[in-house]
Design a protein around this motif. Structure first.
Motif, PDB file in Angstrom:
ATOM      1  N   ASP A   1       0.845  -1.187   0.000  1.00  0.00           N
ATOM      2  CA  ASP A   1       0.000   0.000   0.000  1.00  0.00           C
ATOM      3  C   ASP A   1       0.877   1.233   0.000  1.00  0.00           C
ATOM      4  O   ASP A   1       2.109   1.161   0.097  1.00  0.00           O
ATOM      5  N   PHE A   2       0.232   2.390  -0.110  1.00  0.00           N
ATOM      6  CA  PHE A   2       0.982   3.638  -0.205  1.00  0.00           C
ATOM      7  C   PHE A   2       1.624   4.025   1.118  1.00  0.00           C
ATOM      8  O   PHE A   2       2.667   4.689   1.128  1.00  0.00           O
ATOM      9  N   ASP A   3       1.031   3.620   2.236  1.00  0.00           N
ATOM     10  CA  ASP A   3       1.676   3.871   3.523  1.00  0.00           C
ATOM     11  C   ASP A   3       3.063   3.210   3.550  1.00  0.00           C
ATOM     12  O   ASP A   3       4.066   3.827   3.926  1.00  0.00           O
ATOM     13  N   GLY A   4       3.073   1.938   3.178  1.00  0.00           N
ATOM     14  CA  GLY A   4       4.331   1.194   3.201  1.00  0.00           C
ATOM     15  C   GLY A   4       5.307   1.671   2.150  1.00  0.00           C
ATOM     16  O   GLY A   4       6.529   1.695   2.373  1.00  0.00           O
ATOM     17  N   LEU A   5       4.789   2.069   0.979  1.00  0.00           N
ATOM     18  CA  LEU A   5       5.675   2.533  -0.087  1.00  0.00           C
ATOM     19  C   LEU A   5       6.416   3.804   0.346  1.00  0.00           C
ATOM     20  O   LEU A   5       7.632   3.928   0.165  1.00  0.00           O
ATOM     21  N   GLY A   6       5.680   4.739   0.932  1.00  0.00           N
ATOM     22  CA  GLY A   6       6.337   5.939   1.441  1.00  0.00           C
ATOM     23  C   GLY A   6       7.292   5.621   2.575  1.00  0.00           C
ATOM     24  O   GLY A   6       8.372   6.221   2.683  1.00  0.00           O
ATOM     25  N   TYR A   7       6.915   4.674   3.414  1.00  0.00           N
ATOM     26  CA  TYR A   7       7.758   4.277   4.559  1.00  0.00           C
ATOM     27  C   TYR A   7       9.112   3.756   4.078  1.00  0.00           C
ATOM     28  O   TYR A   7      10.165   4.170   4.561  1.00  0.00           O
TER      29      TYR A   7
ATOM     30  N   LEU B   1       9.466   2.339  -7.511  1.00  0.00           N
ATOM     31  CA  LEU B   1       8.364   2.280  -6.549  1.00  0.00           C
ATOM     32  C   LEU B   1       7.329   1.288  -7.062  1.00  0.00           C
ATOM     33  O   LEU B   1       6.791   1.454  -8.166  1.00  0.00           O
ATOM     34  N   THR B   2       7.034   0.272  -6.250  1.00  0.00           N
ATOM     35  CA  THR B   2       6.152  -0.803  -6.702  1.00  0.00           C
ATOM     36  C   THR B   2       5.117  -1.163  -5.649  1.00  0.00           C
ATOM     37  O   THR B   2       5.464  -1.448  -4.498  1.00  0.00           O
ATOM     38  N   ILE B   3       3.854  -1.115  -6.050  1.00  0.00           N
ATOM     39  CA  ILE B   3       2.745  -1.736  -5.327  1.00  0.00           C
ATOM     40  C   ILE B   3       2.111  -2.692  -6.329  1.00  0.00           C
ATOM     41  O   ILE B   3       1.520  -2.246  -7.320  1.00  0.00           O
ATOM     42  N   PRO B   4       2.255  -3.994  -6.149  1.00  0.00           N
ATOM     43  CA  PRO B   4       1.765  -4.935  -7.160  1.00  0.00           C
ATOM     44  C   PRO B   4       0.317  -4.659  -7.556  1.00  0.00           C
ATOM     45  O   PRO B   4      -0.554  -4.490  -6.696  1.00  0.00           O
ATOM     46  N   GLY B   5       0.102  -4.574  -8.857  1.00  0.00           N
ATOM     47  CA  GLY B   5      -1.234  -4.349  -9.380  1.00  0.00           C
ATOM     48  C   GLY B   5      -1.690  -2.910  -9.355  1.00  0.00           C
ATOM     49  O   GLY B   5      -2.761  -2.584  -9.875  1.00  0.00           O
ATOM     50  N   THR B   6      -0.901  -2.021  -8.766  1.00  0.00           N
ATOM     51  CA  THR B   6      -1.307  -0.615  -8.633  1.00  0.00           C
ATOM     52  C   THR B   6      -0.305   0.340  -9.255  1.00  0.00           C
ATOM     53  O   THR B   6      -0.677   1.263  -9.983  1.00  0.00           O
ATOM     54  N   LEU B   7       0.978   0.134  -8.980  1.00  0.00           N
ATOM     55  CA  LEU B   7       2.014   1.060  -9.432  1.00  0.00           C
ATOM     56  C   LEU B   7       3.324   0.311  -9.592  1.00  0.00           C
ATOM     57  O   LEU B   7       3.686  -0.490  -8.732  1.00  0.00           O
ATOM     58  N   ASP B   8       4.023   0.551 -10.665  1.00  0.00           N
ATOM     59  CA  ASP B   8       5.363   0.010 -10.852  1.00  0.00           C
ATOM     60  C   ASP B   8       6.110   0.965 -11.764  1.00  0.00           C
ATOM     61  O   ASP B   8       6.047   0.881 -12.982  1.00  0.00           O
ATOM     62  N   VAL B   9       6.808   1.920 -11.171  1.00  0.00           N
ATOM     63  CA  VAL B   9       7.427   2.997 -11.923  1.00  0.00           C
ATOM     64  C   VAL B   9       8.867   3.167 -11.462  1.00  0.00           C
ATOM     65  O   VAL B   9       9.176   3.051 -10.275  1.00  0.00           O
ATOM     66  N   SER B  10       9.746   3.425 -12.405  1.00  0.00           N
ATOM     67  CA  SER B  10      11.173   3.551 -12.123  1.00  0.00           C
ATOM     68  C   SER B  10      11.691   4.839 -12.736  1.00  0.00           C
ATOM     69  O   SER B  10      11.279   5.230 -13.823  1.00  0.00           O
ATOM     70  N   GLY B  11      12.601   5.493 -12.027  1.00  0.00           N
ATOM     71  CA  GLY B  11      13.178   6.726 -12.541  1.00  0.00           C
ATOM     72  C   GLY B  11      13.795   7.521 -11.420  1.00  0.00           C
ATOM     73  O   GLY B  11      14.491   6.966 -10.571  1.00  0.00           O
ATOM     74  N   ALA B  12      13.529   8.812 -11.386  1.00  0.00           N
ATOM     75  CA  ALA B  12      14.145   9.666 -10.374  1.00  0.00           C
ATOM     76  C   ALA B  12      13.185  10.764  -9.957  1.00  0.00           C
ATOM     77  O   ALA B  12      12.360  11.229 -10.748  1.00  0.00           O
TER      78      ALA B  12
ATOM     79  N   LYS C   1       1.035   5.842 -13.077  1.00  0.00           N
ATOM     80  CA  LYS C   1       0.066   4.756 -13.244  1.00  0.00           C
ATOM     81  C   LYS C   1      -0.387   4.597 -14.696  1.00  0.00           C
ATOM     82  O   LYS C   1      -0.956   3.558 -15.059  1.00  0.00           O
ATOM     83  N   ALA C   2      -0.189   5.643 -15.517  1.00  0.00           N
ATOM     84  CA  ALA C   2      -0.683   5.633 -16.891  1.00  0.00           C
ATOM     85  C   ALA C   2       0.059   4.594 -17.725  1.00  0.00           C
ATOM     86  O   ALA C   2       1.254   4.345 -17.523  1.00  0.00           O
ATOM     87  N   HIS C   3      -0.625   4.013 -18.686  1.00  0.00           N
ATOM     88  CA  HIS C   3      -0.004   3.015 -19.562  1.00  0.00           C
ATOM     89  C   HIS C   3      -0.170   3.355 -21.033  1.00  0.00           C
ATOM     90  O   HIS C   3       0.046   2.503 -21.902  1.00  0.00           O
ATOM     91  N   SER C   4      -0.549   4.595 -21.319  1.00  0.00           N
ATOM     92  CA  SER C   4      -0.643   5.061 -22.698  1.00  0.00           C
ATOM     93  C   SER C   4      -0.557   6.574 -22.696  1.00  0.00           C
ATOM     94  O   SER C   4      -0.737   7.232 -21.658  1.00  0.00           O
ATOM     95  N   LEU C   5      -0.290   7.144 -23.855  1.00  0.00           N
ATOM     96  CA  LEU C   5      -0.238   8.591 -23.963  1.00  0.00           C
ATOM     97  C   LEU C   5      -1.593   9.218 -23.673  1.00  0.00           C
ATOM     98  O   LEU C   5      -1.670  10.308 -23.094  1.00  0.00           O
ATOM     99  N   ASP C   6      -2.671   8.546 -24.062  1.00  0.00           N
ATOM    100  CA  ASP C   6      -4.002   9.065 -23.737  1.00  0.00           C
ATOM    101  C   ASP C   6      -4.198   9.173 -22.226  1.00  0.00           C
ATOM    102  O   ASP C   6      -4.755  10.154 -21.733  1.00  0.00           O
ATOM    103  N   GLN C   7      -3.752   8.163 -21.502  1.00  0.00           N
ATOM    104  CA  GLN C   7      -3.896   8.206 -20.053  1.00  0.00           C
ATOM    105  C   GLN C   7      -2.985   9.270 -19.435  1.00  0.00           C
ATOM    106  O   GLN C   7      -3.346   9.908 -18.444  1.00  0.00           O
ATOM    107  N   LEU C   8      -1.811   9.481 -20.023  1.00  0.00           N
ATOM    108  CA  LEU C   8      -0.941  10.551 -19.535  1.00  0.00           C
ATOM    109  C   LEU C   8      -1.605  11.915 -19.749  1.00  0.00           C
ATOM    110  O   LEU C   8      -1.585  12.778 -18.855  1.00  0.00           O
ATOM    111  N   ARG C   9      -2.204  12.122 -20.924  1.00  0.00           N
ATOM    112  CA  ARG C   9      -2.898  13.386 -21.182  1.00  0.00           C
ATOM    113  C   ARG C   9      -4.027  13.590 -20.182  1.00  0.00           C
ATOM    114  O   ARG C   9      -4.217  14.699 -19.655  1.00  0.00           O
ATOM    115  N   THR C  10      -4.765  12.531 -19.921  1.00  0.00           N
ATOM    116  CA  THR C  10      -5.868  12.627 -18.963  1.00  0.00           C
ATOM    117  C   THR C  10      -5.356  12.997 -17.578  1.00  0.00           C
ATOM    118  O   THR C  10      -5.948  13.823 -16.877  1.00  0.00           O
TER     119      THR C  10
END
Length: 802
Positions: free
Chosen positions: A74-80, A285-296, A411-420
């Protein structure tokens, strides 16, 4: 009860030796699943959202170069986990940021700062005033989309808890960084502190660089009391301070530009290498099924700001639009704290701020300071006379929405979702966005917070500055105030319908130029002038577009046409110097014809050896390039005379924006003096004219490639020979976090490089480990999947439970 467990290197090797990388990943995942609970206890937050109260868990998997991969349920643990990992590397930097944001620098370090007398006191006045006004807290009290989402509130709470846990476990007196070990200003942080970091990041091209000016503002008793700091405002049209301290290169390459048909993104932001506020930290940062993003992300922010997931990648470059407006206030005769708007008298608001100050003997006292605010924003010390005062209105003055936007982008997986995501939260503060997805398409936009000022307003309302103040908009009439768009989430700004946007299947690119030449095949025109202040291309964006064009036709020496992952990385580190490519031969012709030249102060100088060095030089800015140091010194002397086309052999031609101006006019006196001055400069430093670039440009003793962008370097680096050593000349600027990612059907293939390493602690092994790679033009192969992470020979896993 808190608990942490670290898998030792011996255990890791034994697991991989028996099972292999994929099985090791499954084994590690099973351990994680057993360790992380499925839910946390909760409470209700101020906006009615659910907040975690305990039971936070996280897994921190560190791969080579100390890069943390945070896994939580969850996001509590991810921030922790993120807060704990960041504290391990950079506890001093965040502690120092918090001292600033709480307005307590004078309390711990005295009223004066590195930049001059009274700087800490002025800064404290600005930031303490924000705290007393409840500026950030009021924004937190809003519901999303204007306020943070429930997920982000939980993540920031967890981040604070993770940072504080590290501080508690280690002890301030035992911190590994001597710069802050045992210091009284190192204290636990709160969620409000972290949101203050976010708010400050949003304002770095607006009110933040003017904080001392705002904090020092006081009414004059006579015209002579005005503080003339007009040079701080370099933007035309009263559009506030320019973002001269920021830069970047960003490319999004579509299926028509790559040999594989897969989209690629190159991220190359240019930011300061010192100070915590604008340094990058690499993380997954990874929450299975919710977020999996890498960068800075920037220090103290809870998210990835430049990065990718499995389907989408994006980067940012500093927008050429100005995100603030400076207003000239017409003051009432005899009352410099009142001004006239539409014929009515308005009084400035005052806020008294108590500041704790430590004197040179260590004694502490409290002084009272006053902040002045107008209907156009805070009033500045600069230029405040009995007739005129200046106020600055920042388009990001209410922006905590940025984190909502970046989380939704992750969380977005397409350019349309990024625009949104961007259109929904409208929180990108001061950057362009360049992105690509697995469809092979690319996208560019300036979705940043831009004041709604029409071209007619800028023409009608701009009044020229003088010795006492900058160009500014007329604050005596509401006709010069910001308008608004119906689709703008925040009044006073342009909405998505007016923002520059371009979708292509070949490429979009930006190097801090205006949006017009994002792709010269499809120029973006007809934009409000506030978005495109100067359509002329500087040398660095000219070079970037030329690099793409040469790769498209295969004339860059890197093989067959079209980008691959390898040629993308090679292009980024090609270290071409455009000013030398177009002007070196002109200078060589000059010095061969005139072997004796006069310096600016009239000293005759023999330039024959310099001439030979330039003739031999390959016009690159590699660490071993001999001639680059001489060229950059020479070019600096030309530029000190101010911008001018007189010394270009071919002047600027609007019909040839990609290739003009170019060349160097050897008949120009400035050019001749500049070459002689450069030779004298190197001699005064006991350096031969053909000294290698890496001799004069270093970080902690490591030679650095690249040069300043105003000379036409794509790989921007500006550093002295003592940078990164703790000396007074330790400052450095330029390429910071680099990412070259290809979005394949089988997942992302990314290479990264954090030029100054994961830690700002000079004793950390991760202070210079990646700098050495940067010096050698090497990259780090990113580990994104669980199997890739588990197979890293340097893997170290820490399990946290709160």
């Amino acid at each position: 009860m808190s608990e942490s467990r670290t898998l030792t290197k011996r255990h890791r090797y034994s697991v991989r030796g028996r099972l292999g990388a994929a099985a090791a990943a499954l084994c590690l995942a099973s351990v994680t699943a057993a360790f992380l609970p499925t839910a946390s206890s909760a409470a209700t937050g101020p906006a009615g959202e659910t907040l975690s109260e305990g039971g936070r868990t996280a897994q921190i998997s560190r791969t080579a170069y100390g890069i943390p991969h945070i896994l939580a349920r969850d996001f509590d643990g991810l921030g922790y986990g993120y807060g704990y990992a960041f504290a391990q590397d950079n506890v001093c930097e965040l502690a120092d940021q918090v001292v600033t944001l709480r307005g307590e620098r004078s309390r711990y370090f005295g009223p004066d700062g590195e930049r001059g007398e009274g700087v800490n006191l002025a800064s404290d006045t600005y930031y303490k005033g924000q705290r007393r006004a409840g500026t950030v807290q009021q924004l937190l009290d809003r519901r999303a989309p204007l306020g943070p989402t429930a997920e982000l509130r939980r993540m920031v709470q967890g981040y604070a808890a993770g940072y504080n846990r590290y501080l508690r476990e280690t002890g301030v007196g035992r911190l590994p960084d001597a710069r802050c070990a045992g210091k009284p200003w190192v204290r636990p942080v709160t969620a409000l502190d972290l949101w203050s970091v976010v708010y400050d990041v949003s304002g770095v091209t607006g009110a933040v660089p003017l904080a001392p000016d705002i904090g020092d503002a006081k009414p004059p008793t006579a015209d002579g009391d005005a503080t003339a700091r007009a040079a701080a405002f370099s933007a035309p049209g009263g559009q506030g301070p320019a973002a001269d301290d920021f830069g970047s290169n960003g490319w999004a390459l579509g299926r028509d530009a790559t040999r594989t048909g897969n989209a690629m993104v190159l991220a190359n932001p240019h930011l300061p290498w010192v100070g915590g506020a604008l340094r990058f930290y690499q993380v997954q940062l990874t929450i299975p099924g919710t977020l999996d993003v890498s960068g800075a992300g920037l220090y103290g922010t809870p998210l990835v700001l430049i990065g990718h997931n499995k389907d989408l990648a994006w980067t940012h470059t500093a927008s050429d639009a100005r995100h603030t407006s400076t207003y000239a206030l017409k003051l009432v005769a005899g009352d410099p704290t009142s001004y006239v708007v539409d014929g009515r008298t308005e009084r400035m608001k005052r806020r008294t701020v108590p500041i704790t100050v430590r004197d040179a003997d260590g004694r502490v006292k409290t002084v009272e300071r006053t902040l002045y605010t107008s209907g156009f924003g805070p009033v500045l010390s600069s230029g405040w006379t009995t007739r005129t005062a200046y106020a600055v209105r920042d388009a990001n003055a209410d922006n905590l929405r940025s984190m909502n936007t970046w989380l939704a982008m992750g969380k977005a997986h397409s350019l349309d979702q990024l625009r949104t995501a961007q259109d929904t939260y409208q929180g990108i503060p001061w950057t362009y966005t360049l992105a690509a997805d697995t469809s092979g398409a690319t996208y560019f936009t300036d979705s940043s917070a831009v004041p709604h000022l029409t071209d007619a307003q800028l023409e009608r309302c701009t009044r020229p500055g003088g010795e006492d103040g900058p160009d500014a908009l007329d604050g005596s009439t509401t006709a010069c105030a910001w308008g608004s768009d119906p689709d703008a989430l925040v009044p006073g700004l342009y909405g998505p319908s007016h923002q520059p946007k371009l979708t292509r299947t070949d490429y979009v690119a930006n190097s801090n130029n205006g949006p017009q030449y994002t792709n010269p095949e499809a120029p973006l025109t007809g934009l409000p002038g506030v978005y495109d202040i100067d359509p002329r291309l500087a040398p660095r964006p000219q070079l970037g577009l030329d690099m793409i064009a040469r790769r498209a036709d295969g004339t860059d020496g890197l093989g067959a046409p079209g980008f691959t992952g390898r040629t993308l990385r090679s292009s980024a580190f090609g270290n071409r110097v455009l000013s030398a490519e177009t002007g070196r031969d002109d200078v060589v012709a000059l010095c061969r014809a005139h072997p004796l030249l006069e310096t600016t102060d009239g000293k005759e100088t023999d330039v024959r050896q310099a001439c030979a060095a330039l003739a031999r030089w390959d016009t690159r800015a590699d660490t071993d390039s001999r001639g680059a140091a001489l060229w950059t010194t020479f070019y600096d002397h030309i530029l000190r005379g101010g911008p001018s086309d007189t010394w270009h052999r071919v002047p600027y031609d609007p019909a040839q924006p990609l290739t003009t101006p170019r060349g160097i006019n050897g008949d120009d006196a400035r050019v001749r003096h500049a070459l002689a001055d450069a030779v004298q400069d190197l001699a005064a430093r006991d350096l031969p004219v053909d000294t290698a670039l890496g001799t004069v440009q270093k970080w902690a003793g490591i030679p650095l490639p690249g040069c300043n962008g105003n000379k036409g370097c794509f790989n921007v680096v500006d550093a002295g020979p003592e940078a990164g050593t703790g000396t007074p000349t330790e400052g450095a600027f330029g390429s910071s976090f680099l990412m070259a990612v290809e979005l394949t059907p089988d997942g992302p293939r990314a290479h990264t490089l954090l030029t100054y390493g994961q830690s700002a602690n000079p004793t950390s092994p991760h202070y210079t480990d990646q700098t050495r790679l940067f010096s050698r033009k090497q990259w780090v192969t990113e580990r994104f999947t669980a199997a890739e992470i588990a197979s890293d020979p340097d893997l170290k896993v820490t399990m946290l439970r709160d």
